[in-house]
Design a protein around this motif. Structure first.
Motif, mmCIF file in Angstrom:
data_model
loop_
_atom_site.group_PDB
_atom_site.id
_atom_site.type_symbol
_atom_site.label_atom_id
_atom_site.label_comp_id
_atom_site.label_asym_id
_atom_site.label_seq_id
_atom_site.Cartn_x
_atom_site.Cartn_y
_atom_site.Cartn_z
ATOM 1 N N ASP A 245 0.834 -1.210 0.000
ATOM 2 C CA ASP A 245 0.000 0.000 0.000
ATOM 3 C C ASP A 245 0.868 1.259 0.000
ATOM 4 N N SER A 246 1.929 1.257 0.770
ATOM 5 C CA SER A 246 2.795 2.433 0.858
ATOM 6 C C SER A 246 3.495 2.699 -0.472
ATOM 7 N N ASP A 305 7.880 2.564 5.535
ATOM 8 C CA ASP A 305 7.890 1.531 4.490
ATOM 9 C C ASP A 305 8.681 1.978 3.269
ATOM 10 N N LEU A 306 8.496 3.224 2.873
ATOM 11 C CA LEU A 306 9.235 3.729 1.717
ATOM 12 C C LEU A 306 10.731 3.772 2.001
ATOM 13 N N ARG A 307 11.085 4.173 3.219
ATOM 14 C CA ARG A 307 12.505 4.209 3.574
ATOM 15 C C ARG A 307 13.108 2.804 3.571
ATOM 16 N N CYS A 308 12.381 1.822 4.114
ATOM 17 C CA CYS A 308 12.867 0.441 4.101
ATOM 18 C C CYS A 308 13.090 -0.037 2.672
ATOM 19 N N PHE A 309 12.146 0.276 1.797
ATOM 20 C CA PHE A 309 12.247 -0.134 0.396
ATOM 21 C C PHE A 309 13.498 0.455 -0.254
ATOM 22 N N LEU A 310 13.678 1.757 -0.124
ATOM 23 C CA LEU A 310 14.816 2.410 -0.777
ATOM 24 C C LEU A 310 16.140 1.980 -0.151
ATOM 25 N N ASP A 311 16.190 1.869 1.176
ATOM 26 C CA ASP A 311 17.433 1.460 1.837
ATOM 27 C C ASP A 311 17.789 0.013 1.511
ATOM 28 N N ASP A 312 16.784 -0.861 1.491
ATOM 29 C CA ASP A 312 17.059 -2.280 1.240
ATOM 30 C C ASP A 312 17.615 -2.511 -0.160
ATOM 31 N N ILE A 313 16.972 -1.941 -1.164
ATOM 32 C CA ILE A 313 17.450 -2.202 -2.528
ATOM 33 C C ILE A 313 18.818 -1.560 -2.759
ATOM 34 N N THR A 314 19.120 -0.511 -1.987
ATOM 35 C CA THR A 314 20.460 0.072 -2.079
ATOM 36 C C THR A 314 21.490 -0.847 -1.437
ATOM 37 N N LEU A 315 21.165 -1.389 -0.256
ATOM 38 C CA LEU A 315 22.080 -2.318 0.405
ATOM 39 C C LEU A 315 22.269 -3.590 -0.407
ATOM 40 N N TRP A 316 21.219 -4.021 -1.097
ATOM 41 C CA TRP A 316 21.304 -5.232 -1.909
ATOM 42 C C TRP A 316 22.024 -5.003 -3.239
ATOM 43 N N GLY A 317 22.287 -3.753 -3.553
ATOM 44 C CA GLY A 317 23.039 -3.453 -4.766
ATOM 45 C C GLY A 317 22.254 -3.597 -6.050
ATOM 46 N N TRP A 318 20.938 -3.360 -6.006
ATOM 47 C CA TRP A 318 20.134 -3.480 -7.231
ATOM 48 C C TRP A 318 20.546 -2.397 -8.223
ATOM 49 N N GLY A 319 20.508 -2.753 -9.483
ATOM 50 C CA GLY A 319 20.899 -1.800 -10.505
ATOM 51 C C GLY A 319 19.929 -0.652 -10.681
ATOM 52 N N LEU A 327 15.972 9.084 1.950
ATOM 53 C CA LEU A 327 15.214 9.277 3.187
ATOM 54 C C LEU A 327 16.126 9.106 4.388
ATOM 55 N N PHE A 328 15.896 9.922 5.417
ATOM 56 C CA PHE A 328 16.750 9.949 6.596
ATOM 57 C C PHE A 328 15.881 9.836 7.852
ATOM 58 N N PRO A 329 16.477 9.489 8.988
ATOM 59 C CA PRO A 329 15.686 9.348 10.223
ATOM 60 C C PRO A 329 14.872 10.591 10.566
ATOM 61 N N ALA A 330 15.392 11.774 10.270
ATOM 62 C CA ALA A 330 14.659 13.001 10.598
ATOM 63 C C ALA A 330 13.396 13.164 9.769
ATOM 64 N N ASP A 331 13.248 12.404 8.675
ATOM 65 C CA ASP A 331 12.058 12.509 7.824
ATOM 66 C C ASP A 331 10.865 11.755 8.389
ATOM 67 N N ILE A 332 11.097 10.888 9.352
ATOM 68 C CA ILE A 332 10.009 10.075 9.895
ATOM 69 C C ILE A 332 9.230 10.894 10.916
#
Length: 648
Positions: A245-246, A305-319, A327-332
């Motif tokens: 949903d997010s 949820d959006l932050r998890c999505f963007l951070d995860d795919i960055t950590l996983w090295g997706w192209g 997104l940063f902690p201060a944005d929450i």
């Protein structure tokens, strides 16, 4: 005469089905004219269409016209009950059954009796029992071409599909026959004929692929689907749905405000900042859409949820990841932290007294259990038989199943709560286990009735009735609305007020972090008030206590010190000036009484001097009647004497 008619028809080369029907009519307890009319009606229908199977494929209105013109419904009913023809649902709904169901029932009395027996155990009314065990069972068995023991879960699914597509099934007909099928399916499950209990007709849950189609940007849709499929292996289904949903909400914002963005590699911080501003006051969407801003909790969850999505795919090295961190902690967003809404003691007492007078046993017992154990509503409904654990030394305990936080725990039961559980056990009766929604394996749920799990509706309705009966009022003298979760807050607050430690309360409530339990420690409760008064009392005593009387030195000489009104303690480098009002010092001579205290022969003179002083102080305390001081000095004397004996 009727037997001769069948012989005549056979000699005339009449269809075999008509001859067989004539033989059956010959045995009916009716007059010759009635038998002749039935044979003639069957002959007229067969003259119109010699192949009844082909006639059954005609549209329902045309068949109804033929039946009306020939009067052959009795012949068709015989064909249906004897298995010569298989009726379709639309025809049976369009034509009043007449004697069809009665004829079928005469051949299947045992099946009807078995369904009626289940109906009696489930408490169905007499009319509904007759409707389901008679008409409903005949309708489904005839259209399926099976007996009761041959029915399957698939037959009920086919019936529901045909009922929805039948032209003759108006709204009332659809509702009535859907209820019939549901109840019969329930009885078949209880009889162990079917393997799955019936379910209310609801729209099917969309798959992740179907959910991802709501994202119009191809690049974002591909990445979102891949991400959701990956996290679905570790997260709960509800969490995955919320994350979907997010992501859909974020994609809808980009499509409306930034249509040029087609993939994640095109994202910039400016896009994120715009979404954060939009998300703060966006309206509700989906099936709960309404012209109101979403709750702050939902707004926060969307950002997380959006932050998890963007951070995860960055950590996983997706192209196809964004070019930089977005997104940063201060944005929450930060949420308010309201205190638990516990009921006031008087209101809680009156409410539970009204709960004890409720007519609905499930509401009365369920609410009593919620108040007596602090369970969450979902945990209560998931309780199973065998959830009570009896210990000879520790009383009765309730095993709480996996709940909101995925943990199990046990909760002690008091006498009133245990009695309520025993009452429900007696009312429940034997019922077949139902598939558990989490893992699909059979589970004997505690709160079941008539073969179905009970829902929270009756608990909420009973709580409203109890609040009204207790006369509880809220703002503007309106009836107070109480939620089941407030009983959990009231349970926890009561335990805090009587001095339960937060560690024990954390275990009882099933919290996984101390932060969740500490909310109850901030309540303006009597326990907090008592601790405050005790601390302030000690502080006032110390503030008003003079270190030494006015005009006298703070450190007296030894003679004056021994005769002064002080609680005396021998200190190696001075004297203690603790006044009598301060009570005995808990730290006095603590080293000498410690198991880790080690001394040596060179300290014997100091120990002997200390022993002399301690003996003098003990005798002085005896004369003054200071019993606590006598006990304290005696312990010091015993300890020092042991050290001297060891060094001798």
């Amino acid at each position: 005469m009727s037997a001769l008619a069948a012989v005549t028809l056979r000699r005339q080369g009449a269809p075999g089905l008509l001859v067989t029907y004539a033989d059956a009519v010959a045995g009916l307890p009716i007059g010759p004219d009635g038998k002749r009319q039935r044979r003639n009606a069957a002959a007229r229908l067969l003259a119109i269409c010699p192949a009844p199977e082909q006639w059954m494929t005609r549209p329902t209105p045309a068949r109804l016209a033929d039946i009306h013109r020939t009067g052959a419904w009795t012949f068709l009913a015989w064909c249906f009950t004897e298995g010569h023809l298989r009726p379709d649902l639309d025809l049976l709904l369009a034509k009043l059954p007449g004697s069809l169901y009665q004829a079928w029932a005469a051949l299947h009395r045992g099946d009807i009796a078995r369904v009626a027996d289940v109906a009696g155990r489930f408490g169905w009314s007499a009319n509904w029992t007759r409707d389901v065990a008679g008409g409903g069972l005949a309708l489904i068995c005839l259209t399926a071409g099976k007996s009761l023991d041959e029915l399957t879960d698939g037959d009920f699914a086919v019936f529901a599909r045909d009922l929805a597509a039948a032209p003759s099934a108006g709204p009332h007909t659809w509702t009535h026959n859907s209820s019939r099928a549901f109840s019969l399916h329930q009885a078949c499950y209880e009889l162990r004929i079917c393997q799955q209990p019936p379910r209310q007709a609801r729209p099917g849950k969309a798959s992740l692929e179907q959910r991802a189609q709501e994202i119009t940007q191809p690049g974002i849709r591909k990445a979102a689907l891949r991400y959701l499929t990956t996290v679905a292996c570790t997260l709960r289904p509800g969490t995955v749905d919320a994350r979907a949903d997010s992501l859909i909400t974020f994609a809808e914002y980009l499509a409306a405000r930034h249509p040029e963005v087609r993939g994640l590699t095109q994202l910039s911080r400016e896009h994120i900042e715009g979404f954060l501003a939009y998300n703060h006051g966006r309206p509700w969407r989906g099936r709960v859409a309404r012209d109101q801003p979403v709750s702050r909790a939902l707004s926060k969850r969307t950002v997380i949820d959006l932050r998890c999505f963007l951070d995860d795919i960055t950590l996983w090295g997706w192209g196809d990841r964004p070019p930089a961190r977005m997104l940063f902690p201060a944005d929450i967003p930060r949420l308010d932290r309201p205190l638990p809404r516990a009921l006031a003691p008087d209101a809680g007492r009156d409410l539970m007294a009204a709960v004890g007078r409720l007519d609905d046993p499930f509401a009365r017992i369920g609410l009593t259990l919620l108040r007596g154990t602090g369970l969450r509503l979902g945990e209560l409904l998931d309780l199973e038989l065998g959830c009570i654990w009896d210990s000879a030394s520790h009383g009765s305990w309730l095993k709480v199943p996996l709940g909101k936080l995925g943990t199990e725990r046990t909760v002690p039961l008091d006498a009133a709560t245990l009695a309520a559980l025993d009452e429900w056990m007696a009312l429940r009766g034997p019922q077949r286990a139902l598939p558990h929604p989490r893992h699909g394996r059979p589970a004997d749920f505690l709160f079941t009735e008539r073969g179905r799990r009970l829902s929270a509706y009756r608990l909420r309705h009973g709580l409203d009735d109890a609040a009204a009966a207790a006369g509880l009022r809220g703002r503007d003298s309106q009836p107070l609305h109480v939620t089941p979760h407030q009983l959990r807050h009231t349970y926890a607050t009561t335990l805090v007020n009587v001095g339960m430690s937060l560690q024990a309360l954390m275990a009882l409530l099933g919290h996984v972090t101390t932060e969740m339990t500490l909310r109850y420690a901030t309540l303006a409760a009597p326990a907090v008030r008592t601790a405050y008064e005790e601390a302030m009392g000690k502080a006032r005593t110390r503030l008003t206590l003079a270190i030494a009387p006015a005009g006298q030195p703070i450190i007296p000489d030894r003679i004056k010190w021994l005769s002064s009104e002080m609680l005396k303690t021998r200190v190696a480098h001075g004297y203690c000036s603790r006044r009598l009002a301060a009570e005995a010092c808990p730290y006095a001579n603590i080293c000498e009484q410690c198991d880790n205290f080690v001394t040596a022969p060179e300290f014997i003179p100091q120990l002997q001097a200390q022993l002399t002083d301690a003996t003098t102080l003990r005798d002085d305390a005896v004369e003054r009647g200071w019993h606590t001081e006598v006990a304290r000095h005696s312990r010091v004397i015993t300890s020092i004497q042991k050290h001297l004996d060891r060094l001798a």
